[in-house]
Design a protein around this motif. Structure first.
Motif, PDB file in Angstrom:
ATOM      1  N   PHE A 275       0.834  -1.197   0.000  1.00  0.00           N
ATOM      2  CA  PHE A 275       0.000   0.000   0.000  1.00  0.00           C
ATOM      3  C   PHE A 275       0.870   1.249   0.000  1.00  0.00           C
ATOM      4  CE2 PHE A 275      -2.590  -3.272   2.102  1.00  0.00           C
ATOM      5  CZ  PHE A 275      -3.688  -3.266   1.253  1.00  0.00           C
ATOM      6  N   GLY A 276       0.291   2.356  -0.485  1.00  0.00           N
ATOM      7  CA  GLY A 276       1.047   3.603  -0.538  1.00  0.00           C
ATOM      8  C   GLY A 276       0.138   4.806  -0.640  1.00  0.00           C
ATOM      9  N   ASP A 277       0.736   5.963  -0.718  1.00  0.00           N
ATOM     10  CA  ASP A 277       0.014   7.224  -0.766  1.00  0.00           C
ATOM     11  C   ASP A 277      -0.803   7.351  -2.052  1.00  0.00           C
ATOM     12  OD1 ASP A 277      -0.891   9.744  -0.180  1.00  0.00           O
ATOM     13  OD2 ASP A 277       0.981  10.767  -0.692  1.00  0.00           O
ATOM     14  N   GLY A 278      -2.011   7.898  -1.927  1.00  0.00           N
ATOM     15  CA  GLY A 278      -2.851   8.165  -3.084  1.00  0.00           C
ATOM     16  C   GLY A 278      -3.614   6.964  -3.609  1.00  0.00           C
ATOM     17  N   VAL A 279      -3.489   5.822  -2.925  1.00  0.00           N
ATOM     18  CA  VAL A 279      -4.183   4.612  -3.360  1.00  0.00           C
ATOM     19  C   VAL A 279      -5.110   4.149  -2.245  1.00  0.00           C
ATOM     20  CG1 VAL A 279      -3.929   2.215  -4.087  1.00  0.00           C
ATOM     21  CG2 VAL A 279      -2.249   3.923  -4.808  1.00  0.00           C
ATOM     22  N   SER A 280      -6.370   3.934  -2.559  1.00  0.00           N
ATOM     23  CA  SER A 280      -7.307   3.436  -1.569  1.00  0.00           C
ATOM     24  C   SER A 280      -6.983   1.991  -1.218  1.00  0.00           C
ATOM     25  CB  SER A 280      -8.736   3.519  -2.095  1.00  0.00           C
ATOM     26  OG  SER A 280      -9.616   2.809  -1.241  1.00  0.00           O
ATOM     27  N   PRO A 281      -6.775   1.668   0.068  1.00  0.00           N
ATOM     28  CA  PRO A 281      -6.487   0.279   0.452  1.00  0.00           C
ATOM     29  C   PRO A 281      -7.607  -0.669   0.037  1.00  0.00           C
ATOM     30  CG  PRO A 281      -6.032   1.783   2.267  1.00  0.00           C
ATOM     31  CD  PRO A 281      -6.740   2.581   1.221  1.00  0.00           C
ATOM     32  N   PHE A 282      -8.836  -0.176   0.053  1.00  0.00           N
ATOM     33  CA  PHE A 282      -9.969  -1.031  -0.283  1.00  0.00           C
ATOM     34  C   PHE A 282      -9.956  -1.393  -1.771  1.00  0.00           C
ATOM     35  CE2 PHE A 282     -11.006   1.193   3.541  1.00  0.00           C
ATOM     36  CZ  PHE A 282     -11.713   0.273   4.299  1.00  0.00           C
ATOM     37  N   VAL A 283      -9.706  -0.410  -2.611  1.00  0.00           N
ATOM     38  CA  VAL A 283      -9.640  -0.668  -4.048  1.00  0.00           C
ATOM     39  C   VAL A 283      -8.452  -1.573  -4.375  1.00  0.00           C
ATOM     40  CG1 VAL A 283      -9.344   0.383  -6.322  1.00  0.00           C
ATOM     41  CG2 VAL A 283     -10.774   1.511  -4.612  1.00  0.00           C
ATOM     42  N   ALA A 284      -7.299  -1.265  -3.767  1.00  0.00           N
ATOM     43  CA  ALA A 284      -6.093  -2.046  -4.036  1.00  0.00           C
ATOM     44  C   ALA A 284      -6.246  -3.492  -3.562  1.00  0.00           C
ATOM     45  CB  ALA A 284      -4.889  -1.401  -3.351  1.00  0.00           C
ATOM     46  N   ALA A 285      -6.912  -3.675  -2.426  1.00  0.00           N
ATOM     47  CA  ALA A 285      -7.072  -5.023  -1.879  1.00  0.00           C
ATOM     48  C   ALA A 285      -7.899  -5.894  -2.815  1.00  0.00           C
ATOM     49  CB  ALA A 285      -7.726  -4.958  -0.499  1.00  0.00           C
ATOM     50  N   PHE A 286      -8.984  -5.352  -3.346  1.00  0.00           N
ATOM     51  CA  PHE A 286      -9.822  -6.154  -4.222  1.00  0.00           C
ATOM     52  C   PHE A 286      -9.177  -6.358  -5.588  1.00  0.00           C
ATOM     53  CE2 PHE A 286     -12.936  -5.526  -1.002  1.00  0.00           C
ATOM     54  CZ  PHE A 286     -13.745  -6.647  -1.087  1.00  0.00           C
ATOM     55  N   GLY A 287      -8.347  -5.418  -5.984  1.00  0.00           N
ATOM     56  CA  GLY A 287      -7.581  -5.638  -7.201  1.00  0.00           C
ATOM     57  C   GLY A 287      -6.608  -6.788  -7.021  1.00  0.00           C
ATOM     58  N   LYS A 288      -5.997  -6.882  -5.839  1.00  0.00           N
ATOM     59  CA  LYS A 288      -5.053  -7.950  -5.535  1.00  0.00           C
ATOM     60  C   LYS A 288      -5.762  -9.302  -5.460  1.00  0.00           C
ATOM     61  CE  LYS A 288      -1.093  -9.695  -4.075  1.00  0.00           C
ATOM     62  NZ  LYS A 288       0.114  -9.752  -4.936  1.00  0.00           N
ATOM     63  N   ILE A 289      -6.964  -9.300  -4.921  1.00  0.00           N
ATOM     64  CA  ILE A 289      -7.718 -10.541  -4.813  1.00  0.00           C
ATOM     65  C   ILE A 289      -8.049 -11.091  -6.199  1.00  0.00           C
ATOM     66  CG2 ILE A 289      -9.956 -11.502  -4.097  1.00  0.00           C
ATOM     67  CD1 ILE A 289      -9.840  -9.640  -1.673  1.00  0.00           C
ATOM     68  N   GLY A 290      -8.165 -10.177  -7.166  1.00  0.00           N
ATOM     69  CA  GLY A 290      -8.444 -10.622  -8.530  1.00  0.00           C
ATOM     70  C   GLY A 290      -9.895 -10.492  -8.912  1.00  0.00           C
ATOM     71  N   ILE A 291     -10.596  -9.577  -8.283  1.00  0.00           N
ATOM     72  CA  ILE A 291     -11.995  -9.330  -8.635  1.00  0.00           C
ATOM     73  C   ILE A 291     -12.086  -7.903  -9.146  1.00  0.00           C
ATOM     74  CG2 ILE A 291     -14.380  -9.541  -7.841  1.00  0.00           C
ATOM     75  CD1 ILE A 291     -13.403 -11.067  -5.435  1.00  0.00           C
ATOM     76  N   PRO A 292     -11.738  -7.666 -10.385  1.00  0.00           N
ATOM     77  CA  PRO A 292     -11.701  -6.297 -10.911  1.00  0.00           C
ATOM     78  C   PRO A 292     -13.046  -5.587 -10.828  1.00  0.00           C
ATOM     79  CG  PRO A 292     -11.536  -7.903 -12.684  1.00  0.00           C
ATOM     80  CD  PRO A 292     -11.376  -8.665 -11.416  1.00  0.00           C
ATOM     81  N   LEU A 293     -14.144  -6.325 -11.054  1.00  0.00           N
ATOM     82  CA  LEU A 293     -15.462  -5.715 -10.953  1.00  0.00           C
ATOM     83  C   LEU A 293     -15.705  -5.225  -9.532  1.00  0.00           C
ATOM     84  CD1 LEU A 293     -18.146  -5.013 -12.265  1.00  0.00           C
ATOM     85  CD2 LEU A 293     -18.972  -7.301 -11.683  1.00  0.00           C
TER      86      LEU A 293
END
Length: 477
Positions: A275-293
């Motif tokens: 995680f880092g500045d300017g990135v929502s942890p919630f959005v990044a987490a679901f992107g990592k999980i592999g559920i782009p929708l």
């Protein structure tokens, strides 16, 4: 002992303020819940995770306890005298007219600046789908849209906030459930990396040291802005004696679920190092999980959170300016209601000030969020401190038999208020140490000078004479 006398202002029914009591119980409850879910968590947490690692969960829990102390102190005051301009009114009564004046204007500044923050965040979220759209244009569009909503009626505001909050609550609970499913059932592209052990692995709970974790408290406190908004609704709630205590007492579980719970799940699914500045942890987490929708849905939710907070800011600034006008501490025009019983003049001026956020998004889009967050947090610390000091003064008068006891006493009496004051002082010191947050102190000094000049100018000028109360039945004066 003589029978305590209720102050003249306290004896007056809050409905005499002229507002429409258009906020029902379900709306007040959802506004209170939604107030605990904002951009500070959705967007600001990314930078703080980078600084503090998983210890950020502890920082949110610690700050949450203090916020609960503040809200219970406010709750006791609200049940003693439920009025729309509550924070300024209590400071005015227990500390003197000057402190009421400063508190009212500082709370107005807090929301005006927070509105800039939310506009900035909303523009960032729009860039998730449309990266070519300039931040300033998105911010301007949202500003105009919410301005129109706030001019219609308090019922429309309450209904919009109800559904904004419903979206946020439902989404976070859904995110927690999906995260738990990933941890227990293992379905995701995160693979074996998703584990509760991520909370203490990768250099431990305090990977950058305790000092670095404590430096995140400024951003953490910013995330709790708006929990006190329920106090502003007192003058427009249908039954404040019942709805306000219920809303305040739900705060602990809101903190546990929405802040502590959601961060524990996210930091278990994805390691804090990603995680880092300017990135929502919630959005990044679901992107990592592999559920782009799902990541897109989460982005919509956090966009909703930003718009919700900005909407609340327009609501509260207009009401606070009206309270100041009623006490001859702001131009009389701010004391007028339009035919829909909305303080349109105050809202309009506040929106004009919020438009500075559009300019910041044009000039320094990469720094706009951090700048306004620091100033808003400093203003919030002043407001919360005034609530706590007013509570301490109020309890002293109750003990002496000079004022009636509230029907919603704070647990621990004034001890918890003193603890919360000490904590806020500590956060202020940390702000002075942090180069990024120090801008708020510079702005604070300038703001204090400006307010002092305004106070003495008002003493000599047209604000010297106490304005005739605007809360006298008609709504178009």
């Amino acid at each position: 002992m003589t029978t305590p006398k209720v102050p003249e202002a306290a004896a007056a029914d809050a409905s005499a303020e002229g507002y429409e009591r258009g906020l029902g119980s379900r709306q007040v409850q959802m506004i209170a819940i939604g107030g605990a879910i904002g951009v500070g968590l959705f967007l600001g947490a990314g930078k703080n995770i980078e600084k503090a690692g998983t210890s950020l969960v502890l920082m949110y829990a610690l700050a949450g306890v203090v916020v609960f102390f503040i809200m219970r102190a406010l709750g006791e005051l609200l049940l003693y005298r439920p009025v729309s301009g509550s924070f300024a009114e209590y400071a005015r009564e227990f500390l003197g007219p000057f402190f009421g004046y400063v508190t009212g204007w500082t709370y107005w500044l807090m929301w005006a600046v927070t509105g800039m923050t939310e506009l900035t965040a909303a523009a960032i979220y729009i860039n998730y789908w449309f990266p070519d759209i300039p931040q300033w244009s998105s911010a301007l569009a949202f500003l105009v849209l919410l301005f129109g909503v706030n001019l219609i009626s308090v019922k429309i505001f309450g209904e919009l906030e109800f559904w904004f909050s419903m979206v946020k609550v439902t989404a976070i609970i859904g995110m927690i459930v999906i995260g738990i499913g990933v941890l227990t059932l293992g379905f995701s592209q995160a693979g074996d990396t998703a584990s509760v052990s991520n909370l203490w692995s990768h250099d431990g709970i305090f990977p950058n040291g305790i000092g670095s974790s404590l430096m995140t408290l400024q951003g953490v406190m910013f995330a709790y802005l708006a929990v006190e908004l329920v106090g502003i609704t007192a003058g427009e709630s249908e039954n404040p004696e019942k709805t306000l205590p219920k809303a305040i007492n739900t705060l602990p579980w809101r903190i546990i679920v929405f802040y502590v719970g959601s961060l524990i799940v996210i930091l278990s699914v994805v390691t804090w190092t990603e995680f880092g500045d300017g990135v929502s942890p919630f959005v990044a987490a679901f992107g990592k999980i592999g559920i782009p929708l799902a990541a897109g849905i989460v982005n919509f939710v956090v966009l909703t959170a930003a718009l919700s907070s900005c909407n609340s800011g327009m609501y509260s600034t207009g009401r606070m300016l009206r309270d100041l006008a009623a006490n001859s501490e702001a131009p009389k025009v701010f004391g007028k209601l339009n035919p829909r019983k909305v303080p349109a003049a105050g809202i309009t001026v506040s929106v004009i000030v919020m438009s500075i956020g559009v300019v910041l998004n044009y000039l320094v889009p990469e720094k706009a969020f951090g700048y306004v967050m620091s100033v808003a947090t400093a203003a919030a610390i002043w407001t919360w401190s005034m609530i706590l000091i007013s509570h301490i003064r109020y309890r002293a008068k109750v003990v002496k038999g000079q004022l009636p006891a509230s029907g919603f006493p704070a647990p621990g009496g004034t001890v918890c208020s003193w603890i919360a004051l000490a904590f806020l002082a500590f956060v202020t010191v940390l702000t002075a140490v942090d180069p990024d947050g120090r801008v708020s102190l510079y702005v604070g000094v300038g703001w204090a000078v400006l307010l002092t000049i305004g106070w003495f100018a008002g003493k000599r000028g047209s604000l010297t004479a106490k304005a005739e109360p605007e809360y006298a039945g008609t709504t178009t004066r």
